[in-house]
Design a protein around this motif. Structure first.
Motif, short mmCIF file in Angstrom:
data_model
loop_
_atom_site.label_atom_id
_atom_site.label_comp_id
_atom_site.label_asym_id
_atom_site.label_seq_id
_atom_site.Cartn_x
_atom_site.Cartn_y
_atom_site.Cartn_z
N GLU A 83 -5.41 9.53 27.02
CA GLU A 83 -6.49 9.34 26.66
C GLU A 83 -7.69 8.51 27.81
O GLU A 83 -8.55 9.29 27.69
N ALA A 84 -7.52 8.23 28.19
CA ALA A 84 -7.63 7.84 30.04
C ALA A 84 -8.32 8.58 31.13
O ALA A 84 -9.67 8.22 31.40
N ALA A 133 0.02 8.02 25.59
CA ALA A 133 -1.11 8.49 24.56
C ALA A 133 -2.27 7.68 25.46
O ALA A 133 -2.90 8.68 25.32
N LEU A 134 -1.88 6.15 25.22
CA LEU A 134 -3.61 5.70 26.08
C LEU A 134 -3.83 6.46 27.40
O LEU A 134 -4.99 6.40 27.77
N LYS A 143 5.28 -5.28 20.49
CA LYS A 143 5.84 -4.81 19.03
C LYS A 143 6.01 -5.75 18.06
O LYS A 143 6.78 -6.04 17.42
N ASP A 144 6.15 -7.20 18.49
CA ASP A 144 6.29 -8.37 17.75
C ASP A 144 4.65 -9.05 17.42
O ASP A 144 3.99 -9.18 18.60
N LEU A 146 -5.49 -6.12 30.33
CA LEU A 146 -5.41 -5.16 29.23
C LEU A 146 -3.59 -5.58 29.46
O LEU A 146 -3.13 -5.48 30.55
N VAL A 192 -6.54 -6.97 25.30
CA VAL A 192 -6.39 -5.95 24.39
C VAL A 192 -5.01 -6.47 25.10
O VAL A 192 -3.75 -6.91 26.24
N GLU A 233 5.61 4.40 23.44
CA GLU A 233 4.25 5.57 22.54
C GLU A 233 2.70 5.43 23.03
O GLU A 233 2.01 6.53 23.10
N ILE A 234 2.47 4.23 22.79
CA ILE A 234 1.02 3.91 23.30
C ILE A 234 0.80 4.07 24.49
O ILE A 234 -0.22 4.95 25.16
N TYR A 271 -8.58 -7.55 20.65
CA TYR A 271 -7.61 -6.35 20.21
C TYR A 271 -5.68 -5.64 20.27
O TYR A 271 -5.84 -6.56 21.34
N GLY A 272 -5.79 -5.36 19.06
CA GLY A 272 -3.86 -5.92 18.67
C GLY A 272 -3.44 -4.27 18.93
O GLY A 272 -4.47 -4.39 17.64
N ILE A 273 -2.39 -4.57 19.48
CA ILE A 273 -1.86 -2.75 18.36
C ILE A 273 -0.24 -3.33 18.26
O ILE A 273 0.59 -3.74 19.58
N VAL A 274 0.20 -3.50 17.41
CA VAL A 274 1.17 -3.76 16.94
C VAL A 274 2.36 -2.82 17.34
O VAL A 274 1.69 -1.51 16.66
N LEU A 320 -7.01 4.34 34.32
CA LEU A 320 -8.07 3.38 33.63
C LEU A 320 -9.04 2.85 34.83
O LEU A 320 -9.83 2.33 35.09
#
Lengths: 327, 259
Positions: free
Chosen positions: A321-322, A317-318, A293-294, A268, A289, A313-314, A305-308, A233
């Motif tokens: 993508e970046a 992938a991120l 996990k909680d 982030l 961002v 794993e994430i 932006y929230g990613i639970v 990034l």
């Protein structure tokens, strides 16, 4: 009969700590809602200029207490002096901003009067004509409303940033000197000069993009995952306190009340639950961002932006993508 | 040097907390517990001082029977003996009540240095150690990063805000509240765990300590507990890891315009 609100004004060598005006603002609000007058108190030596500055706020009286034993802050001298001010002024409520200095002496001051400090509040509400205070428990995961019990005065502090000090109302106050008797034998702490450690090698305050990592990363070797994401990034890497405490990243990468304060375009937060000590260092970021996990982690309260989910794993992938985006 | 270190048992940092049916506190069944983080650093500081200067380290905890596991952990890491303050009169105390019980127990024991963490990870009062100091009539310093001993007593490094620090000199006995991260925590060894089985844990209750009910009476009242109100509308992104990554990058680029 106890009456009125008295605000503690903190200063170093006569220079007022801006955070104290947040308590002035809080007192003005609570005072107008409960029909109580607001005053302020400065303890020190040669605090005339500071008192004049505070007197430009809408408060009735600025009390000054000048004594050679108050030249440098000590918990012992401040407690003795402040207690005598309270005995003379008889306030119903003592309001403070929850700084490190207040944390150091206010519980002692309250305990010396068999009272407790209702500390580190993030708001208040009026119930049955009396203020009830909101504070965080379990490191911000839950909130509680608490009311003081027993006779006046009550001791209350608000977390830094709860109120806007620069929005405290202006006015013209009288300045009144109070005298106290300090027993030098009771001042047991001898402070040396304040100092800063060698200047931090990294200044994160100017970084436009920050990827920050917390406890969720589990092991030092996993930091590499975060470093790869930050590289992809073009972001700086930062961390919450436990990561730096463990030496997984150097101290000068730490964000929060005891580290750096940042406000990047993108923050982030990976595996950071969002304890308040961390949030105060980054909540001004433009876009936040959070990956955690909680689903109930406090970091999501301030995230855009929230990613639970599972960061292991994430994050890869991120990163992929970046890298795609860069090409 | 005789050091007493106070250890609070708190729900594990990653616990999922549920509010009880009455809305008065959390459900405590199914919770697992650990030593409060900054207290663990206080214990380590005590053990390191003992290694350097000799003496004794006593681990003290207040609470129901389950807090014995915290004391045993401290004994396994190297503390010499334990004190367990256990009494139904100690249930649901505020910081003043806990400070009162700690002051009574440590006064009876006697010490050169009383250490606590700077705040608990559950209630977060950040004042138990300071209250105990006041009730004991002793000097204190909070948010301590380093402790040195000298002929006059103590020289301790206090953390201030904005990157400042300050050394403070004080006579002993004294009370210090310890900041997290000031040392590297040790783990209990198998040998330590075995040795801990033979170490004494003394139980004390309110009557033995001569604590009256008035000093334990609550000075604050919890009206309600609830999930914090949100300040921001959070957009949650769902899907497979790949989907989430693609959606997030797209939103950061086209919606938030950070790239």
């Amino acid at each position: 009969m106890a009456n009125g609100i008295i605000v503690f004004i903190e200063h170093v060598d006569g220079k007022v700590n801006r955070a104290s005006y947040e308590a002035v603002k809080a007192a003005q609000l609570i005072g107008s809602e409960t029909g109580q007058e607001v005053s302020a108190v400065l303890l020190g030596q040669a605090v005339g200029d500071a008192a004049a500055e505070v007197a430009s706020k809408k408060v009735k009286t600025v009390y000054t207490v000048e004594n050679e034993w108050l030249k440098k802050y000590t918990a012992d001298a401040y407690t003795q002096a402040f207690r005598q001010v309270i005995e003379q002024v008889q306030p119903a409520l003592v309001l403070m901003t929850h700084t490190y200095e207040v944390r150091d002496f206010a519980p002692k001051l309250a305990a010396s009067m068999k009272k407790i400090l209702l500390g580190d509040n993030i708001g208040y509400k009026i119930e049955d004509g009396k203020p009830v205070f909101t504070r965080q428990v379990f490191q911000g995961k839950l909130a509680v409303d608490v009311a003081p019990v027993g006779d006046d005065p009550h001791f209350v502090s608000f977390q830094i940033g709860t109120f806007r000090g620069d929005e405290s109302e202006a006015g013209q106050a009288e300045i009144k000197a109070l005298s106290v008797n300090l027993d030098a034998d009771v001042v047991r702490q001898q402070p040396e000069e304040r100092f800063k450690e060698a200047k931090a090698a990294v200044d994160l305050s100017q970084a436009p993009l920050i990827v920050s990592v917390g406890r969720g990363i589990k092991e030092m070797k996993n930091i590499e995952l975060i470093r790869k994401l930050a590289d992809a990034l073009g972001a700086e890497i930062a961390a919450s306190r436990p990561i730096c405490d463990n030496d997984w990243l150097p101290m000068d990468r730490q964000i929060g009340s005891s580290g750096q304060t940042v406000a990047p375009k993108l923050y982030l937060a990976v595996g950071i639950s969002g304890a308040i000590q961390h949030l105060v260092g980054m909540k001004g970021s433009r876009t936040i961002v959070a990956i955690n996990k909680d689903a109930e982690a406090p970091i999501f309260e301030i995230a855009d932006y929230g990613i639970v989910g599972d960061l292991f794993e994430i994050v890869p992938a991120l990163t992929a993508e970046a890298e795609k985006m860069k090409q | 040097m005789k050091i007493i270190v106070c250890l609070k048992q708190v729900p594990k940092n990653d616990s999922v907390l549920r509010i009880n049916e009455q809305g008065t506190w959390i459900q405590d069944r199914d919770l697992t517990y650990e030593i409060n983080e900054s207290d663990a650093y206080g214990l380590e500081a005590a053990l390191q001082l003992k290694e350097k200067h000799g003496g004794e380290v006593i681990a003290l905890s207040l609470g129901p029977a389950r807090v014995q596991s915290v004391i045993k952990e401290a004994l396994a890491r190297g503390a010499d003996r334990g004190i367990h303050l256990e009494d139904t009169a100690f249930d649901n105390l505020d910081a003043y009540g806990i400070g009162t019980a700690i002051a009574a127990a440590t006064k009876a024991e006697g010490f050169d240095l009383l250490l606590t963490g700077l705040q608990s990870d559950d209630y977060g009062f950040a004042q138990t150690g300071v209250i105990a100091a006041e009730l004991l009539g002793l000097p204190h310093t909070t948010i301590v990063m380093d402790v040195e001993l000298n002929d006059a007593g103590l020289r301790v490094k206090r953390e201030l805000e904005n990157g400042f620090f300050q050394w403070v000199n004080m006579p002993a006995p004294a009370v210090l509240t310890i900041q997290s991260g000031i040392n590297t925590l040790r783990y209990a060894t198998l040998k330590g765990i075995m040795a801990a089985k033979k170490k004494e844990i003394k139980k004390l209750d309110a009557a033995t300590l001569g604590i009256d009910a008035a000093s334990l009476a609550p000075r604050m009242e919890f009206r309600r507990i609830y999930l914090p109100q949100k300040n921001k509308q959070t957009q949650f992104i769902e899907g497979s890891a790949g989907d989430i990554a693609a959606k997030l990058i797209d939103k950061l680029k086209n919606e938030a315009r950070v790239f």
